[in-house]
Enzyme design. Structure first.
Site, short mmCIF file in Angstrom:
data_model
loop_
_atom_site.label_atom_id
_atom_site.label_comp_id
_atom_site.label_asym_id
_atom_site.label_seq_id
_atom_site.Cartn_x
_atom_site.Cartn_y
_atom_site.Cartn_z
N THR A 135 0.84 -1.19 0.00
CA THR A 135 0.00 0.00 0.00
C THR A 135 0.88 1.25 0.00
OG1 THR A 135 -0.14 -0.05 2.42
CG2 THR A 135 -1.88 -1.19 1.19
N GLN A 174 -5.44 7.65 6.23
CA GLN A 174 -4.66 8.87 6.05
C GLN A 174 -4.56 9.16 4.56
OE1 GLN A 174 -3.59 6.07 7.54
NE2 GLN A 174 -3.03 6.51 9.65
N ASP A 197 -5.10 13.86 7.82
CA ASP A 197 -3.73 14.17 7.40
C ASP A 197 -3.68 15.00 6.12
OD1 ASP A 197 -3.18 12.57 9.54
OD2 ASP A 197 -1.90 11.16 8.48
N ASP A 224 -6.01 15.08 12.66
CA ASP A 224 -4.60 15.48 12.53
C ASP A 224 -4.33 16.16 11.19
OD1 ASP A 224 -4.34 14.08 14.95
OD2 ASP A 224 -3.66 12.26 13.95
N ARG A 288 -3.09 17.36 19.31
CA ARG A 288 -2.51 16.26 20.07
C ARG A 288 -1.10 16.04 19.57
NH1 ARG A 288 -5.35 10.53 18.14
NH2 ARG A 288 -4.98 10.73 15.90
N TRP A 290 2.19 14.16 18.19
CA TRP A 290 2.54 12.96 17.44
C TRP A 290 4.02 12.66 17.68
CZ3 TRP A 290 3.97 12.85 11.60
CH2 TRP A 290 4.20 11.52 11.20
#
Length: 390
Positions: A135, A174, A197, A224, A288, A290
């Protein structure tokens, strides 16, 4: 890599059109318009293949009126440094990579309105590669990947219109619209559209503290959707959090997820921006931290100052942990003189604030050092351009 099988379902067309409508509704400052009485043509004020701005200007038109019909083809035809690509209005469904050798490249949306020029694709982290080798992963999902230094864009939309329903049950949702890695990357009056993302503000390596600047831009997503380890400054930008039909309750997601390297004194700075929401009140967190597996010593840094935080932000608990072993309280998170319902302070320990002295170093000038970003577009004297905070 241009697509030879455009995937433009009704849902995707609605996604792009809806994003444009949302941007129009918030009334970003207008990009410079054409001078009165000057013929526009497909490339506006920027000339044409028969009358180039410079010898290093290439024209991209989806209908064949330029030098190239795809953005990647134009990038490939622009080796070395200092090239300008003028993008005619249209939707360019392709993925694009600007390699490290192509420094000093500029992309200009010909109309000056980012809604007119859309570079979009729909790969996600969990999307299988055509060659069966696995992927794409988060980085590989990017519609546009910018590896070169000194890149500048004005009036361009970078989008990833992947939908979670494309890969039911697949956790690899994402889907990056733009991954920027080069130092001194600047974006003026641009849009960044996606879900999870959306905007990856990154660097080429842990040791590289890439500086990036975003002015009068629109960024939207859910989880995010502004993330990475770059030293990124956002001024007068609008962040829009999206509604989610796939979740029954809060939180829907997080605006910022910095992954700043510990050695980097600066991370993300959002100054005089605003955050609005299409979701219920309080359903989004401001940020948050990462701490990726590739850098377990990361020390995420974020300052949001003098910005308007709408009711969509959870004012009581605006920050959350991504992993319990890296609590947000141990990171470099702070605010300064924010306003709006999402900035109300009911639990002071949940809203770390900069002192006046700390705020003096949380500025564009300090963060960007010896680099002063300059827009490639200047308004003509006859044009009235709106100014000030959005």
């Amino acid at each position: 890599m241009p697509s030879h099988h455009p995937r433009t379902s009704p849902a995707r067309r609605a996604f792009l059109a809806g994003a444009g409508a949302a941007l129009a509704a918030v009334a970003l400052p207008a990009a410079p318009a054409l001078a009165s009485g000057r013929p526009a043509g497909p490339f506006g004020r920027y000339g044409s293949p028969g009358a180039r701005l410079t010898a290093r200007t290439l024209y991209v038109h989806p209908g064949g009126l330029g030098d190239h019909t795809s953005v990647q083809a134009a990038v490939n035809a622009a080796p070395g440094t200092g090239w300008t690509l003028v993008l005619a209005p249209g939707t360019y469904r392709e993925t694009v990579v600007v390699s490290t050798a192509r420094t000093g490249m500029t992309w200009l949306g010909a109309s000056g309105d980012a809604r007119d020029v859309v570079v979009v694709y729909d790969n996600a982290a969990g999307t299988p590669k055509p060659d069966g080798s696995g992927t794409y992963g988060t980085s590989g999902s990017a519609t546009v990947t910018l590896q070169a230094a000194d890149f500048t864009a004005h009036g361009v939309t970078f989008a990833n219109d992947f939908l979670r329903t494309d890969l039911p049950g697949n956790p690899g949702t994402q889907a990056v619209a733009l991954k920027a890695q080069g130092d001194r990357s600047a974006f003026f009056h641009c849009r960044f559209l996606g879900h999870q993302d959306t905007l990856y503000a990154d660097s080429a390596s842990l040791a590289a503290f890439a500086r990036q600047y975003f002015a009068h831009c629109h960024v939207e997503g859910d989880v995010d959707f502004v993330f990475g380890r770059a030293t990124a400054v956002f001024e007068h930008c609008h962040f829009r959090t999206l509604a989610r039909a796939d979740l029954a309750g809060a939180p829907y997601g997080f605006v910022f997820a910095p992954s700043t390297a510990r050695a980097n004194p600066y991370g993300f700075l959002a100054s005089r921006c605003r955050i609005t929401s299409g979701a219920p009140d309080g359903f989004y967190k401001l940020a948050r931290p990462w701490v990726p597996g590739s850098d377990p010593t990361a020390w995420p840094a974020l300052v949001v100052r003098e910005s308007v935080l709408g009711a969509g932000i959870d004012a009581t608990a605006p920050y959350a942990d991504m992993r319990a072993e890296h609590p947000w309280q141990d990171q470099r998170f702070a605010e300064y003189r924010n306003t709006g319902r999402g900035a109300e302070t009911s639990v002071p320990e949940n809203r770390p604030q900069l002192t006046r002295a700390g705020a003096a170093s949380a500025t564009r000038a300090v963060r960007l050092g010896d680099w002063t970003p300059v827009s490639p577009v200047r308004p003509r004297p006859s044009v009235q351009q709106s100014t000030g905070q959005e």
